[in-house]
Enzyme design. Structure first.
Site, PDB file in Angstrom:
ATOM      1  N   LYS A  81      73.175  43.289  70.123  1.00  0.00           N
ATOM      2  CA  LYS A  81      72.679  43.525  68.760  1.00  0.00           C
ATOM      3  C   LYS A  81      73.822  43.677  67.758  1.00  0.00           C
ATOM      4  O   LYS A  81      73.591  43.610  66.557  1.00  0.00           O
ATOM      5  CB  LYS A  81      71.773  44.756  68.726  1.00  0.00           C
ATOM      6  CG  LYS A  81      72.453  46.086  68.943  1.00  0.00           C
ATOM      7  CD  LYS A  81      71.455  47.230  68.813  1.00  0.00           C
ATOM      8  CE  LYS A  81      72.137  48.576  68.974  1.00  0.00           C
ATOM      9  NZ  LYS A  81      71.178  49.700  68.821  1.00  0.00           N
ATOM     10  N   ASP A  82      75.065  43.899  68.258  1.00  0.00           N
ATOM     11  CA  ASP A  82      76.218  44.018  67.358  1.00  0.00           C
ATOM     12  C   ASP A  82      76.812  42.671  66.959  1.00  0.00           C
ATOM     13  O   ASP A  82      77.620  42.599  66.031  1.00  0.00           O
ATOM     14  CB  ASP A  82      77.332  44.846  68.018  1.00  0.00           C
ATOM     15  CG  ASP A  82      76.961  46.316  68.171  1.00  0.00           C
ATOM     16  OD1 ASP A  82      75.993  46.753  67.519  1.00  0.00           O
ATOM     17  OD2 ASP A  82      77.639  47.015  68.949  1.00  0.00           O
ATOM     18  N   ARG A 129      66.711  49.463  59.502  1.00  0.00           N
ATOM     19  CA  ARG A 129      65.539  48.928  60.219  1.00  0.00           C
ATOM     20  C   ARG A 129      64.642  50.055  60.711  1.00  0.00           C
ATOM     21  O   ARG A 129      63.419  50.004  60.548  1.00  0.00           O
ATOM     22  CB  ARG A 129      66.023  48.083  61.413  1.00  0.00           C
ATOM     23  CG  ARG A 129      64.911  47.714  62.404  1.00  0.00           C
ATOM     24  CD  ARG A 129      65.498  47.099  63.670  1.00  0.00           C
ATOM     25  NE  ARG A 129      66.390  48.004  64.380  1.00  0.00           N
ATOM     26  CZ  ARG A 129      65.978  48.962  65.213  1.00  0.00           C
ATOM     27  NH1 ARG A 129      64.693  49.149  65.424  1.00  0.00           N
ATOM     28  NH2 ARG A 129      66.851  49.731  65.830  1.00  0.00           N
ATOM     29  N   ARG A 130      65.250  51.061  61.319  1.00  0.00           N
ATOM     30  CA  ARG A 130      64.459  52.187  61.818  1.00  0.00           C
ATOM     31  C   ARG A 130      63.829  52.961  60.659  1.00  0.00           C
ATOM     32  O   ARG A 130      62.660  53.366  60.717  1.00  0.00           O
ATOM     33  CB  ARG A 130      65.337  53.109  62.670  1.00  0.00           C
ATOM     34  CG  ARG A 130      65.721  52.511  64.017  1.00  0.00           C
ATOM     35  CD  ARG A 130      66.791  53.338  64.702  1.00  0.00           C
ATOM     36  NE  ARG A 130      67.075  52.842  66.052  1.00  0.00           N
ATOM     37  CZ  ARG A 130      68.235  53.010  66.679  1.00  0.00           C
ATOM     38  NH1 ARG A 130      69.228  53.659  66.078  1.00  0.00           N
ATOM     39  NH2 ARG A 130      68.414  52.544  67.911  1.00  0.00           N
ATOM     40  N   ARG A 151      75.866  58.787  61.169  1.00  0.00           N
ATOM     41  CA  ARG A 151      76.658  57.926  62.042  1.00  0.00           C
ATOM     42  C   ARG A 151      77.220  58.787  63.158  1.00  0.00           C
ATOM     43  O   ARG A 151      77.064  59.992  63.166  1.00  0.00           O
ATOM     44  CB  ARG A 151      77.791  57.247  61.263  1.00  0.00           C
ATOM     45  CG  ARG A 151      77.342  56.037  60.451  1.00  0.00           C
ATOM     46  CD  ARG A 151      78.499  55.087  60.201  1.00  0.00           C
ATOM     47  NE  ARG A 151      79.084  54.596  61.434  1.00  0.00           N
ATOM     48  CZ  ARG A 151      80.298  54.048  61.519  1.00  0.00           C
ATOM     49  NH1 ARG A 151      81.057  53.958  60.449  1.00  0.00           N
ATOM     50  NH2 ARG A 151      80.762  53.608  62.676  1.00  0.00           N
ATOM     51  N   ARG A 157      75.261  62.597  67.436  1.00  0.00           N
ATOM     52  CA  ARG A 157      73.905  62.496  66.892  1.00  0.00           C
ATOM     53  C   ARG A 157      72.977  63.539  67.494  1.00  0.00           C
ATOM     54  O   ARG A 157      72.224  64.208  66.779  1.00  0.00           O
ATOM     55  CB  ARG A 157      73.368  61.079  67.114  1.00  0.00           C
ATOM     56  CG  ARG A 157      74.169  60.034  66.335  1.00  0.00           C
ATOM     57  CD  ARG A 157      73.624  58.626  66.494  1.00  0.00           C
ATOM     58  NE  ARG A 157      74.513  57.677  65.859  1.00  0.00           N
ATOM     59  CZ  ARG A 157      74.121  56.580  65.206  1.00  0.00           C
ATOM     60  NH1 ARG A 157      72.853  56.295  65.117  1.00  0.00           N
ATOM     61  NH2 ARG A 157      75.009  55.769  64.663  1.00  0.00           N
ATOM     62  N   CYS A 244      73.462  41.959  59.943  1.00  0.00           N
ATOM     63  CA  CYS A 244      72.984  42.801  61.041  1.00  0.00           C
ATOM     64  C   CYS A 244      72.579  44.193  60.588  1.00  0.00           C
ATOM     65  O   CYS A 244      71.920  44.915  61.326  1.00  0.00           O
ATOM     66  CB  CYS A 244      74.059  42.908  62.128  1.00  0.00           C
ATOM     67  SG  CYS A 244      74.370  41.363  62.994  1.00  0.00           S
TER      68      CYS A 244
END
Length: 319
Positions: A81-82, A129-130, A151, A157, A244
């Protein structure tokens, strides 16, 4: 005399090291050669700016690719996905192994599920997106949440939840599984609620295009169904002309009749980060047998999404 070790370029994060270690073991098995990890620091690892400000998740990739092109490593492992959707001619994705769980997960205080979070719950995520999909779901179901941009690595997190700064954080199931921390997950987000990032849960093993022997060896780790799925997802992303870091979700999955795989379904979503507007569509077709067929599946769905106004929503992502 033992064969010279293959050099695997990897980011230094705990997750990157874990998934690269798993790939290293698999490559050793298929090549009979030892594999050593070469740790590389990327700009995305040292910058504290938001990913959208510094160019999206592609900032995690450039240093690894530069090391490949300079001959400092023989191959590299990326979270798929990166990867930017444009593939450099000098490099080739030699293998896309079997995909991990593509879903997003919640780690919340008091082991709460997403729908059980208290009113005004603060949910941390660095992903537009989330945010777009969580806010849209909350609006549709009368939930009162606030998405907070964060981040940091998994420890950082989850630390926001443990110290009470946030009520929950959203992470990728694949990452939690790969570092052996799946027991900390308090809820799995259905893909009907939040579609993952294109390629989420999959890895890309990349090497130089002129290394035919290594390409052939690495190809033994390739999973055709995973490659077809992520190719369709990334084709959708590319056709939407979205970076992205844009709020784009996509998932291609196989539809089976008993043990027989019949079709591939591709779902895509684009939305404003506040969740007020979403374009969410799907398409179903024969399982792609070639790269071009997988690309066409993504492009066709992207065309339909653009016709429904997807481009305008992406233009609002920075507001």
């Amino acid at each position: 005399m033992s064969e010279k070790a293959l050099r695997l370029g990897t980011r230094r994060s705990k997750l990157a090291m874990a998934q690269s270690g798993q790939v290293a073991d698999a490559v050793s098995q298929v090549t009979g050669r030892p594999v050593e990890l070469v740790e590389i620091t990327t700009y995305g690892d040292v910058s504290r700016e938001s990913l959208a400000q510094i160019g999206g998740t592609g900032v995690f990739v450039t240093a690894l690719r530069d090391a490949l092109l300079r001959g400092e490593v023989d191959f590299a492992v990326h979270s798929l996905k990166d990867l930017p959707t444009a593939q450099p001619e000098e490099l080739v994705i030699a293998a896309v192994p079997v995909r991990e769980d593509p879903r997003d997960v919640i780690v919340a205080k008091d082991a709460l599920k997403f729908t059980d979070l208290p009113r005004g719950a603060r949910i941390g995520t660095g992903s537009p997106r989330r945010m777009a999909q969580l806010n849209a779901y909350a609006r549709a179901h009368g939930l009162d949440i606030e998405c907070v941009a964060i981040r940091g690595n998994v420890d950082t997190r989850i630390g926001f939840v443990r110290n009470g700064e946030l009520d929950a954080v959203v992470l990728a199931a694949a990452g939690m599984n790969r570092i052996g921390r799946s027991e900390e997950v308090t809820d799995f987000l259905s893909v009907d609620t939040v579609l993952p990032a294109p390629g989420q849960g999959a890895l890309a093993i990349e090497c130089t295009a002129d290394n035919a022997d290594l390409i052939a060896a690495l190809a033994e780790l390739d999973d055709p169904h995973t490659r077809a799925a992520v190719t369709a997802e990334r084709s959708l992303l590319a056709a939407l002309e979205a970076g992205c870091s844009a709020p784009v979700g996509a998932l291609a999955d196989l539809l089976a009749d008993g043990q027989i795989v019949k079709e591939m379904r591709l779902r895509g979503v684009v939305g404003t980060t506040d969740g007020t507007a979403l374009v969410q569509l799907s398409t179903t077709g024969p399982v792609p047998q070639t790269h071009d067929q997988a690309v066409a599946l993504g492009r066709d769905l992207a065309d339909r999404m653009l016709a429904q106004g997807a481009a305008g929503l992406m233009g609002e992502r920075a507001q």
